[in-house]
Write a protein that holds these residues in place. Structure first.
Motif, PDB file in Angstrom:
ATOM      1  N   MET A  13      57.569 -27.249 -27.162  1.00 54.81           N
ATOM      2  CA  MET A  13      57.689 -27.976 -28.422  1.00 54.81           C
ATOM      3  C   MET A  13      58.009 -29.439 -28.181  1.00 54.81           C
ATOM      4  N   ALA A  14      58.904 -29.710 -27.247  1.00 57.62           N
ATOM      5  CA  ALA A  14      59.231 -31.098 -26.927  1.00 57.62           C
ATOM      6  C   ALA A  14      58.000 -31.843 -26.432  1.00 57.62           C
ATOM      7  N   SER A  15      57.242 -31.225 -25.531  1.00 57.46           N
ATOM      8  CA  SER A  15      56.066 -31.907 -24.989  1.00 57.46           C
ATOM      9  C   SER A  15      54.986 -32.086 -26.052  1.00 57.46           C
ATOM     10  N   ALA A  16      54.910 -31.149 -27.000  1.00 55.56           N
ATOM     11  CA  ALA A  16      53.963 -31.329 -28.104  1.00 55.56           C
ATOM     12  C   ALA A  16      54.343 -32.544 -28.937  1.00 55.56           C
ATOM     13  N   ILE A  17      55.647 -32.709 -29.188  1.00 53.45           N
ATOM     14  CA  ILE A  17      56.095 -33.823 -30.029  1.00 53.45           C
ATOM     15  C   ILE A  17      55.891 -35.152 -29.319  1.00 53.45           C
ATOM     16  N   PHE A  18      56.373 -35.274 -28.076  1.00 49.91           N
ATOM     17  CA  PHE A  18      56.220 -36.584 -27.449  1.00 49.91           C
ATOM     18  C   PHE A  18      54.775 -36.845 -27.030  1.00 49.91           C
ATOM     19  N   GLY A  19      54.008 -35.779 -26.787  1.00 52.27           N
ATOM     20  CA  GLY A  19      52.586 -35.969 -26.540  1.00 52.27           C
ATOM     21  C   GLY A  19      51.870 -36.518 -27.766  1.00 52.27           C
ATOM     22  N   GLY A  20      52.225 -35.981 -28.944  1.00 49.82           N
ATOM     23  CA  GLY A  20      51.663 -36.485 -30.193  1.00 49.82           C
ATOM     24  C   GLY A  20      52.085 -37.910 -30.476  1.00 49.82           C
ATOM     25  N   MET A  21      53.348 -38.223 -30.188  1.00 47.99           N
ATOM     26  CA  MET A  21      53.825 -39.588 -30.377  1.00 47.99           C
ATOM     27  C   MET A  21      53.020 -40.576 -29.541  1.00 47.99           C
ATOM     28  N   ILE A  22      52.803 -40.230 -28.287  1.00 44.77           N
ATOM     29  CA  ILE A  22      52.069 -41.120 -27.386  1.00 44.77           C
ATOM     30  C   ILE A  22      50.624 -41.266 -27.836  1.00 44.77           C
ATOM     31  N   GLU A  23      50.014 -40.158 -28.239  1.00 43.71           N
ATOM     32  CA  GLU A  23      48.626 -40.221 -28.717  1.00 43.71           C
ATOM     33  C   GLU A  23      48.515 -41.107 -29.951  1.00 43.71           C
ATOM     34  N   ALA A  24      49.581 -41.138 -30.765  1.00 48.06           N
ATOM     35  CA  ALA A  24      49.580 -41.969 -31.969  1.00 48.06           C
ATOM     36  C   ALA A  24      49.943 -43.419 -31.683  1.00 48.06           C
ATOM     37  N   THR A 122      54.572 -23.519 -34.189  1.00 48.46           N
ATOM     38  CA  THR A 122      53.782 -23.570 -32.958  1.00 48.46           C
ATOM     39  C   THR A 122      52.436 -24.298 -33.085  1.00 48.46           C
ATOM     40  N   PRO A 123      51.772 -24.353 -34.247  1.00 47.43           N
ATOM     41  CA  PRO A 123      50.552 -25.159 -34.313  1.00 47.43           C
ATOM     42  C   PRO A 123      50.777 -26.648 -34.034  1.00 47.43           C
ATOM     43  N   SER A 124      52.046 -27.075 -33.970  1.00 48.62           N
ATOM     44  CA  SER A 124      52.335 -28.435 -33.512  1.00 48.62           C
ATOM     45  C   SER A 124      51.762 -28.666 -32.117  1.00 48.62           C
ATOM     46  N   LEU A 125      51.623 -27.594 -31.352  1.00 51.49           N
ATOM     47  CA  LEU A 125      51.088 -27.705 -29.999  1.00 51.49           C
ATOM     48  C   LEU A 125      49.635 -28.150 -29.989  1.00 51.49           C
ATOM     49  N   VAL A 126      48.939 -27.977 -31.105  1.00 51.49           N
ATOM     50  CA  VAL A 126      47.539 -28.422 -31.194  1.00 51.49           C
ATOM     51  C   VAL A 126      47.378 -29.499 -32.269  1.00 51.49           C
ATOM     52  N   GLY A 127      48.484 -30.152 -32.624  1.00 54.10           N
ATOM     53  CA  GLY A 127      48.425 -31.256 -33.578  1.00 54.10           C
ATOM     54  C   GLY A 127      48.228 -30.842 -35.011  1.00 54.10           C
ATOM     55  N   ALA A 128      48.464 -29.566 -35.318  1.00 51.60           N
ATOM     56  CA  ALA A 128      48.246 -29.056 -36.677  1.00 51.60           C
ATOM     57  C   ALA A 128      49.496 -28.357 -37.194  1.00 51.60           C
ATOM     58  N   GLY A 129      50.660 -28.908 -36.866  1.00 52.47           N
ATOM     59  CA  GLY A 129      51.909 -28.269 -37.233  1.00 52.47           C
ATOM     60  C   GLY A 129      52.339 -28.539 -38.655  1.00 52.47           C
ATOM     61  N   ALA A 130      53.416 -27.882 -39.024  1.00 49.74           N
ATOM     62  CA  ALA A 130      54.091 -28.115 -40.302  1.00 49.74           C
ATOM     63  C   ALA A 130      55.579 -28.067 -40.030  1.00 49.74           C
ATOM     64  N   SER A 131      56.290 -29.153 -40.334  1.00 52.57           N
ATOM     65  CA  SER A 131      57.713 -29.253 -40.032  1.00 52.57           C
ATOM     66  C   SER A 131      58.506 -29.527 -41.294  1.00 52.57           C
ATOM     67  N   GLY A 132      59.584 -28.762 -41.472  1.00 48.90           N
ATOM     68  CA  GLY A 132      60.536 -29.033 -42.536  1.00 48.90           C
ATOM     69  C   GLY A 132      61.728 -29.765 -41.958  1.00 48.90           C
ATOM     70  N   LEU A 133      62.188 -30.833 -42.615  1.00 47.56           N
ATOM     71  CA  LEU A 133      63.289 -31.642 -42.114  1.00 47.56           C
ATOM     72  C   LEU A 133      64.400 -31.745 -43.151  1.00 47.56           C
ATOM     73  N   TYR A 134      65.641 -31.733 -42.665  1.00 43.54           N
ATOM     74  CA  TYR A 134      66.822 -31.937 -43.504  1.00 43.54           C
ATOM     75  C   TYR A 134      67.713 -32.970 -42.825  1.00 43.54           C
ATOM     76  N   ALA A 135      68.231 -33.921 -43.593  1.00 38.57           N
ATOM     77  CA  ALA A 135      69.120 -34.956 -43.066  1.00 38.57           C
ATOM     78  C   ALA A 135      70.511 -34.810 -43.661  1.00 38.57           C
ATOM     79  N   LEU A 150      58.348 -39.478 -35.743  1.00 41.46           N
ATOM     80  CA  LEU A 150      58.306 -38.661 -34.535  1.00 41.46           C
ATOM     81  C   LEU A 150      57.489 -37.391 -34.744  1.00 41.46           C
ATOM     82  N   LEU A 151      57.587 -36.823 -35.951  1.00 38.16           N
ATOM     83  CA  LEU A 151      56.959 -35.521 -36.212  1.00 38.16           C
ATOM     84  C   LEU A 151      55.566 -35.612 -36.814  1.00 38.16           C
ATOM     85  N   GLU A 152      55.270 -36.680 -37.551  1.00 41.70           N
ATOM     86  CA  GLU A 152      53.966 -36.776 -38.205  1.00 41.70           C
ATOM     87  C   GLU A 152      52.775 -36.708 -37.256  1.00 41.70           C
ATOM     88  N   PRO A 153      52.879 -37.231 -36.033  1.00 43.39           N
ATOM     89  CA  PRO A 153      51.717 -37.131 -35.143  1.00 43.39           C
ATOM     90  C   PRO A 153      51.304 -35.705 -34.798  1.00 43.39           C
TER      91      PRO A 153
END
Length: 275
Positions: A13-24, A122-135, A150-153
């Protein structure tokens, strides 16, 4: 200048997120990932050009954002060891661990911190994820925007205002891919029983799921209307859908998602209990 982002834990999951960030377009030089073993990090360093370290304290010392992506069962130990450096730096904390609420994480890290809980899937691994966030209340609007970036990519980002709704996110999208994989399995098996070759049945089931989701996303109509549009009166689809409805499909989904949310609440209580 890009915010310095440190990932504590360098799993899928971490590599999916930072991989997406870099691609973006996020600079790899502003990203650090940590793991216990150097051999885990070397392929990530080579592939993405990020900074890597086996020293969590050193990696957090200059971080603006710390993404906690270790297993929930290990989180308390990791947080308590990071407490001093986190309190000195006071970065935005983003947790992608299931079953741990913001208050618990904040307490383990020494308190008074801006914490965002994220439930990706897990679809975040292929750039098609859905994330819920709470602050929590200490997260600024700027930090909310940063967490979103960080998560939108890697997919859709949805914020919730009440932390208890993260359990609903877990039930709908966090665990949701497994529901669809089960549907694909069932549809493939049904096709085989009707005489289709296994590979054809699988390809047809998967493409139909992909096409239905894409159509629903792009259509001006809600899913209920799209369903009705396929159901000609007295036709084949109408009979099939009535069979599913009569079999209690909606009630099963309601029971399944409630069971999932209940287990999320149990995990939060188990993992966050005080000694």
């Amino acid at each position: 200048m890009a915010s310095q982002v440190t990932f504590i834990g360098a799993g899928n999951m971490a590599s999916a997120i930072f991989g997406g960030m870099i691609e973006a377009g996020y600079p790899a030089t502003a990203i650090t990932a940590t793991a216990r073993r150097r051999e885990t990090l070397e392929p990530l360093e080579a592939r993405y050009g990020i900074n890597v370290s086996t020293d969590n304290d050193a990696a957090v010392a200059n971080a603006d954002v710390v993404v906690l992506s270790v297993k929930p069962q290990l989180m308390r130990e990791v947080c308590e060891r990071l407490r001093d450096v986190v309190q000195a730096r006071r970065p935005l904390i983003v947790s992608v661990a299931a079953g741990l609420n913001a208050e618990t994480l904040d307490e383990w890290l020494g308190g008074g911190l801006a914490v965002v809980r994220c439930m990706p899937n897990t679809p975040s691994l292929v750039g098609a994820g859905a994330s819920g966030l709470y602050a929590n209340a200490r997260v600024s609007e700027q930090q909310r925007r940063l967490a979103t970036s960080l998560l939108e990519p890697v997919g859709l980002v949805e914020w919730v205002d009440n932390e208890t709704l993260i359990e609903a996110v877990t039930a709908v999208s966090g665990s949701g891919p497994a529901y669809f994989f089960l549907i694909f399995e069932a549809l493939e098996e049904a096709g085989k029983r009707l005489g289709l070759p296994a590979d054809s049945a699988r390809r047809l089931a998967l493409q139909t799921g992909f096409g239905a989701a894409r159509m629903a996303q792009q259509s001006e109509f809600e899913p209920a209307q799209l369903r009705r549009n396929v159901m000609s009166p007295g036709g084949t689809t109408e009979r099939a859908v009535h069979c599913l409805e009569d079999g209690g499909l909606r009630e099963l989904f309601a029971e399944a998602t409630e069971a999932c949310a209940a287990r999320a609440r149990e995990m939060a209580a188990e993992l966050g209990k005080k000694d």
